[in-house]
Design a protein around this motif. Structure first.
Motif, mmCIF file in Angstrom:
data_model
loop_
_atom_site.group_PDB
_atom_site.id
_atom_site.type_symbol
_atom_site.label_atom_id
_atom_site.label_comp_id
_atom_site.label_asym_id
_atom_site.label_seq_id
_atom_site.Cartn_x
_atom_site.Cartn_y
_atom_site.Cartn_z
ATOM 1 N N LYS A 44 221.275 72.303 86.393
ATOM 2 C CA LYS A 44 220.262 72.914 87.256
ATOM 3 C C LYS A 44 220.488 72.562 88.721
ATOM 4 C CE LYS A 44 216.859 70.787 85.092
ATOM 5 N NZ LYS A 44 217.659 69.953 84.159
ATOM 6 N N THR A 45 220.605 71.244 88.997
ATOM 7 C CA THR A 45 220.790 70.816 90.386
ATOM 8 C C THR A 45 222.105 71.366 90.941
ATOM 9 O OG1 THR A 45 219.437 68.848 90.088
ATOM 10 C CG2 THR A 45 221.027 68.782 91.890
ATOM 11 N N SER A 46 223.156 71.366 90.122
ATOM 12 C CA SER A 46 224.443 71.896 90.581
ATOM 13 C C SER A 46 224.294 73.355 91.011
ATOM 14 C CB SER A 46 225.485 71.791 89.458
ATOM 15 O OG SER A 46 225.628 70.454 89.060
ATOM 16 N N PHE A 83 214.905 68.588 97.950
ATOM 17 C CA PHE A 83 215.921 67.915 97.138
ATOM 18 C C PHE A 83 215.295 67.043 96.053
ATOM 19 C CE2 PHE A 83 217.861 68.874 101.155
ATOM 20 C CZ PHE A 83 219.136 69.283 100.821
ATOM 21 N N GLU A 84 216.041 66.925 94.951
ATOM 22 C CA GLU A 84 215.617 66.066 93.843
ATOM 23 C C GLU A 84 215.425 64.615 94.318
ATOM 24 O OE1 GLU A 84 218.528 66.159 90.731
ATOM 25 O OE2 GLU A 84 217.080 65.629 89.177
ATOM 26 N N GLY A 85 216.321 64.154 95.230
ATOM 27 C CA GLY A 85 216.229 62.761 95.728
ATOM 28 C C GLY A 85 215.497 62.667 97.060
ATOM 29 N N LEU A 159 213.547 74.648 95.093
ATOM 30 C CA LEU A 159 212.733 73.442 94.878
ATOM 31 C C LEU A 159 213.257 72.721 93.642
ATOM 32 C CD1 LEU A 159 209.219 75.162 95.348
ATOM 33 C CD2 LEU A 159 210.731 74.218 97.125
ATOM 34 N N ASP A 160 213.818 71.522 93.852
ATOM 35 C CA ASP A 160 214.432 70.795 92.734
ATOM 36 C C ASP A 160 213.459 69.753 92.195
ATOM 37 O OD1 ASP A 160 216.144 69.781 90.868
ATOM 38 O OD2 ASP A 160 217.798 69.393 92.247
ATOM 39 N N GLU A 161 212.833 70.045 91.076
ATOM 40 C CA GLU A 161 211.839 69.157 90.444
ATOM 41 C C GLU A 161 210.813 68.693 91.463
ATOM 42 O OE1 GLU A 161 212.557 67.396 87.149
ATOM 43 O OE2 GLU A 161 214.673 67.894 86.889
ATOM 44 N N PRO A 162 210.096 69.626 92.107
ATOM 45 C CA PRO A 162 209.268 69.246 93.254
ATOM 46 C C PRO A 162 208.040 68.422 92.906
ATOM 47 C CG PRO A 162 208.927 71.555 92.696
ATOM 48 C CD PRO A 162 210.047 71.075 91.833
HETATM 49 MG MG LIG Z 1 218.810 67.784 88.566
#
Ligand SMILES: [Mg+2]
Ligand SMILES: Nc1ncnc2c1ncn2[C@@H]1O[C@H](COP(=O)(O)OP(=O)(O)OP(=O)(O)O)[C@@H](O)[C@H]1O
Length: 381
Positions: A44-46, A83-85, A159-162
């Motif tokens: 997903k993130t990729s 971002f996820e991080g 939106l990555d795992e917001p």
């Molecule tokens: Mg991810």
């Protein structure tokens, strides 16, 4: 604004020898909210990072409207990402973090202040606007990161795992608010999550991914009523769909399945209807190995009125768990077959007691056991 098109997008990282994203084709409409849903490590993130420009594509292309963006630098794509991080700037205050891209884009200061205040109120972070990221909790940092993406006017918001770090009540509240905000601003959104409730609450359509492969891209209703394969059938819906090994059984003009029987007992046959109404498919030959799918809450306890659109089955109760608002009931159907049934109310049945069940034809799904592909959905018959 324009629709976003991913064509055969693939990713193999340097020094890795496998696809982590494989031939993803996807079109997101203008103003559409899409969730990318899948387990940890499925790519997903990729996928998001390739769209935003932080990873190169190994194969394929990405367009926004008629603009090819996959060769552009991230800043040239007009894509906003949470971002996820989080990736906040530690020396800048929360206000400055959220305002950063607007000021760089020469938005007038008064407007910047008003827009920052609006998203801060939306995400309940007005009280920390003067704080610095290192002093914030994970949930606060995550909301700042989300605010920084939502405050921008962009062609696409990623939106990555917001909301992964927020406690359930706040998450449910913000989810509804964010959805209203996205719709009101006609934002085009691709949101990553591994929470299917969140995906269903936020999105117009959901892209289900497994092992780098897009399994199905559809509305919630279609994912539930017409899962494309065994993976989607088992992944979407809680508790999961019952998936029972069976064999196709033709009897005169009728098509059905038989479930494996215990020694010395008759095989259990379920009727799916007139075979003339079923599209001919290789996987529907007599004797073909299939999985029968039935969602737990579509099974009714007690016999249905006589008719030919349903199946009446007899089993014995294996367990009966009251969950406070619904019952989870396990029923032995003879042989190795255990069927999970969910009912809204409590059911007065004890272990080993005989149970009669009603399985409407519209609730049955058939999947090819070898390829996993869906062969038919009762709702379409
Ligand atoms: Mg991810
Ligand atoms: N920079 C990298 N170099 C090599 N492999 C990577 C790199 N980034 C990710 N991977 C691998 O690619 C696969 C997909 O990772 P990705 O981060 O896209 O998954 P994800 O679906 O976002 O997972 P999660 O839900 O845990 O965030 C994983 O196996 C991961 O180990």
């Amino acid at each position: 604004m324009a629709c976003v098109t991913l064509r055969n997008v693939s990713k193999i990282y340097d020094r890795a020898d496998r696809y982590v994203v494989k031939s993803v084709n996807m079109q997101i409409g203008d103003g559409e909210i899409v969730s990318l849903l899948g387990s940890s490590g499925c790519g997903k993130t990729s996928t998001l990072r390739m769209i935003a420009g932080f990873e190169t594509l190994s194969e394929g292309s990405i367009r926004i409207g008629d603009r090819a963006i996959d060769q552009l630098a991230p800043a040239e794509r007009n894509v906003a990402m949470a971002f996820e991080g989080y990736a906040l700037y530690p020396p800048l205050s929360v206000h400055e973090n959220i305002a950063f891209s607007l000021l760089r884009g020469k938005t007038p200061r008064e407007q910047v202040r008003a827009r920052v205040r609006q998203v801060a109120e939306l995400l309940e972070i007005t009280d920390i606007l003067d704080s610095y990221p290192p002093t914030l909790s994970g949930g606060q940092q995550q909301r700042v990161s989300l605010a920084r993406a939502l405050v921008r006017h962009a062609d696409l918001h990623l939106l990555d795992e917001p909301m992964s770090q927020l406690e359930p009540q706040l998450r449910a509240l913000l989810r509804a608010r964010i959805k209203d905000y996205l719709v009101a601003h006609r934002m085009t959104v691709l949101c990553v999550t591994h929470d299917q409730t969140e995906a269903m609450a936020l999105s117009d359509r959901i892209a289900v991914m497994s092992d780098g492969v897009l399994q199905q891209f559809a509305t919630t209703e279609d994912l539930k009523e017409r899962p494309a394969n065994l993976f989607v059938a088992g992944f979407i819906g809680e508790p999961a769909m019952n998936l029972l090994p069976a064999r196709v059984s033709h009897r005169g003009s009728r098509i059905g399945v038989v479930l494996p029987a215990a020694a010395g007992t008759d095989a259990l046959r379920l009727d799916l209807g007139d075979s003339a109404r079923v599209p001919a498919a290789d996987g529907l030959r007599d004797g073909h190995a299939v999985h029968l799918g039935v969602r737990p809450h579509k099974v009714r306890i007690g016999a249905a009125p006589a008719g030919d659109n349903t199946n009446t089955l007899h089993g014995t109760l294996a367990f009966n768990q009251w969950q406070g608002d619904q019952s989870h009931i396990g029923i032995h159907l003879g042989g190795p077959t255990l069927l999970l049934v969910v009912t809204d109310g409590a059911v007065d049945l004890s272990e080993h007691s005989p149970v009669t069940l009603d399985l409407p034809q519209t609730a049955l799904h058939l999947f090819d056991s070898h390829s996993g592909r869906a062969l038919l959905h009762g709702a379409d018959l």
